[in-house]
Design a protein around this motif. Structure first.
Motif, mmCIF file in Angstrom:
data_model
loop_
_atom_site.group_PDB
_atom_site.id
_atom_site.type_symbol
_atom_site.label_atom_id
_atom_site.label_comp_id
_atom_site.label_asym_id
_atom_site.label_seq_id
_atom_site.Cartn_x
_atom_site.Cartn_y
_atom_site.Cartn_z
ATOM 1 N N GLY A 9 59.582 -125.138 24.897
ATOM 2 C CA GLY A 9 59.205 -125.584 23.569
ATOM 3 C C GLY A 9 60.293 -126.365 22.860
ATOM 4 N N LEU A 10 61.327 -126.782 23.609
ATOM 5 C CA LEU A 10 62.403 -127.582 23.031
ATOM 6 C C LEU A 10 62.062 -129.060 23.160
ATOM 7 N N HIS A 11 62.550 -129.848 22.214
ATOM 8 C CA HIS A 11 62.298 -131.283 22.251
ATOM 9 C C HIS A 11 63.631 -132.007 22.245
ATOM 10 N N ASN A 12 63.757 -132.980 23.153
ATOM 11 C CA ASN A 12 64.997 -133.706 23.328
ATOM 12 C C ASN A 12 64.700 -135.194 23.208
ATOM 13 N N PHE A 13 65.530 -135.913 22.471
ATOM 14 C CA PHE A 13 65.329 -137.342 22.273
ATOM 15 C C PHE A 13 66.633 -138.072 22.593
ATOM 16 N N PRO A 14 66.959 -138.191 23.891
ATOM 17 C CA PRO A 14 68.193 -138.877 24.257
ATOM 18 C C PRO A 14 68.131 -140.346 23.868
ATOM 19 N N GLY A 15 69.263 -140.895 23.510
ATOM 20 C CA GLY A 15 69.320 -142.304 23.166
ATOM 21 C C GLY A 15 68.731 -142.617 21.806
ATOM 22 N N LEU A 16 68.701 -141.646 20.917
ATOM 23 C CA LEU A 16 68.177 -141.872 19.573
ATOM 24 C C LEU A 16 68.983 -142.980 18.900
ATOM 25 N N PRO A 17 68.305 -144.014 18.375
ATOM 26 C CA PRO A 17 69.041 -145.125 17.760
ATOM 27 C C PRO A 17 69.874 -144.652 16.563
ATOM 28 N N GLU A 18 71.004 -145.299 16.369
ATOM 29 C CA GLU A 18 71.845 -144.984 15.222
ATOM 30 C C GLU A 18 71.061 -145.242 13.939
ATOM 31 N N GLN A 21 66.828 -140.434 12.142
ATOM 32 C CA GLN A 21 66.955 -138.977 12.134
ATOM 33 C C GLN A 21 65.642 -138.342 12.543
ATOM 34 N N ILE A 22 65.759 -137.239 13.250
ATOM 35 C CA ILE A 22 64.594 -136.453 13.645
ATOM 36 C C ILE A 22 64.824 -135.030 13.168
ATOM 37 N N SER A 23 63.777 -134.455 12.619
ATOM 38 C CA SER A 23 63.850 -133.088 12.116
ATOM 39 C C SER A 23 62.560 -132.368 12.467
ATOM 40 N N ILE A 24 62.644 -131.093 12.802
ATOM 41 C CA ILE A 24 61.459 -130.292 13.085
ATOM 42 C C ILE A 24 61.315 -129.260 11.980
ATOM 43 N N ARG A 25 60.112 -129.172 11.449
ATOM 44 C CA ARG A 25 59.771 -128.181 10.435
ATOM 45 C C ARG A 25 58.628 -127.349 10.990
ATOM 46 N N ALA A 26 58.637 -126.055 10.686
ATOM 47 C CA ALA A 26 57.620 -125.175 11.251
ATOM 48 C C ALA A 26 57.235 -124.088 10.265
ATOM 49 N N ASN A 27 56.017 -123.595 10.443
ATOM 50 C CA ASN A 27 55.594 -122.373 9.781
ATOM 51 C C ASN A 27 55.109 -121.436 10.875
ATOM 52 N N GLU A 28 54.374 -120.419 10.525
ATOM 53 C CA GLU A 28 53.953 -119.432 11.526
ATOM 54 C C GLU A 28 53.036 -120.006 12.594
ATOM 55 N N SER A 29 52.280 -121.045 12.239
ATOM 56 C CA SER A 29 51.266 -121.527 13.173
ATOM 57 C C SER A 29 51.463 -122.963 13.658
ATOM 58 N N THR A 30 52.262 -123.765 12.965
ATOM 59 C CA THR A 30 52.337 -125.189 13.291
ATOM 60 C C THR A 30 53.767 -125.689 13.205
ATOM 61 N N ARG A 31 54.077 -126.674 14.061
ATOM 62 C CA ARG A 31 55.384 -127.345 14.021
ATOM 63 C C ARG A 31 55.170 -128.836 13.851
ATOM 64 N N TYR A 32 56.021 -129.449 13.046
ATOM 65 C CA TYR A 32 55.922 -130.877 12.770
ATOM 66 C C TYR A 32 57.244 -131.561 13.079
ATOM 67 N N LEU A 33 57.135 -132.770 13.590
ATOM 68 C CA LEU A 33 58.295 -133.599 13.880
ATOM 69 C C LEU A 33 58.335 -134.719 12.848
ATOM 70 N N PHE A 34 59.429 -134.800 12.098
ATOM 71 C CA PHE A 34 59.643 -135.856 11.109
ATOM 72 C C PHE A 34 60.607 -136.866 11.720
ATOM 73 N N LEU A 35 60.222 -138.125 11.749
ATOM 74 C CA LEU A 35 61.071 -139.203 12.245
ATOM 75 C C LEU A 35 61.341 -140.135 11.080
ATOM 76 N N MET A 36 62.609 -140.443 10.828
ATOM 77 C CA MET A 36 62.983 -141.282 9.686
ATOM 78 C C MET A 36 63.941 -142.375 10.129
ATOM 79 N N ASN A 37 63.570 -143.609 9.888
ATOM 80 C CA ASN A 37 64.456 -144.740 10.143
ATOM 81 C C ASN A 37 65.186 -145.021 8.833
ATOM 82 N N LEU A 38 66.442 -144.707 8.777
ATOM 83 C CA LEU A 38 67.222 -144.854 7.561
ATOM 84 C C LEU A 38 68.032 -146.143 7.540
#
Length: 81
Positions: A9-18, A21-38
């Protein structure tokens, strides 16, 4: 290693551009992946699987091209899925 991480259940993003940012948020039943180009430039993130966008209910294939300052949110599969 990627298969072992996926099975755990791990997520890996090698070579993430400078500036992306990637962030994972979760509650008891669901997980979300937030991707942000800053950054001020378009960036491409390699995802290594297909995800579903929560913004427009479309499939995001293994590469996501993000406009400057873009945000994307996808639902992650359950750990045992």
């Amino acid at each position: 290693m990627r298969d072992a991480a996926d099975q755990s259940g791990l997520h890996n993003f090698p070579g993430l551009p400078e500036g992306v940012q990637i962030s994972i948020r979760a509650n008891e039943s669901t997980r979300y992946l937030f991707l942000m180009n800053l950054t001020r430039k378009q960036q491409t993130v390699q995802l290594h699987r297909t995800y579903r966008s929560l913004f427009d209910d479309r499939n995001i294939d293994q590469a996501l091209t993000m406009d400057p300052y873009a945000v994307e949110i996808v639902e992650l599969p359950h750990k045992n899925a």
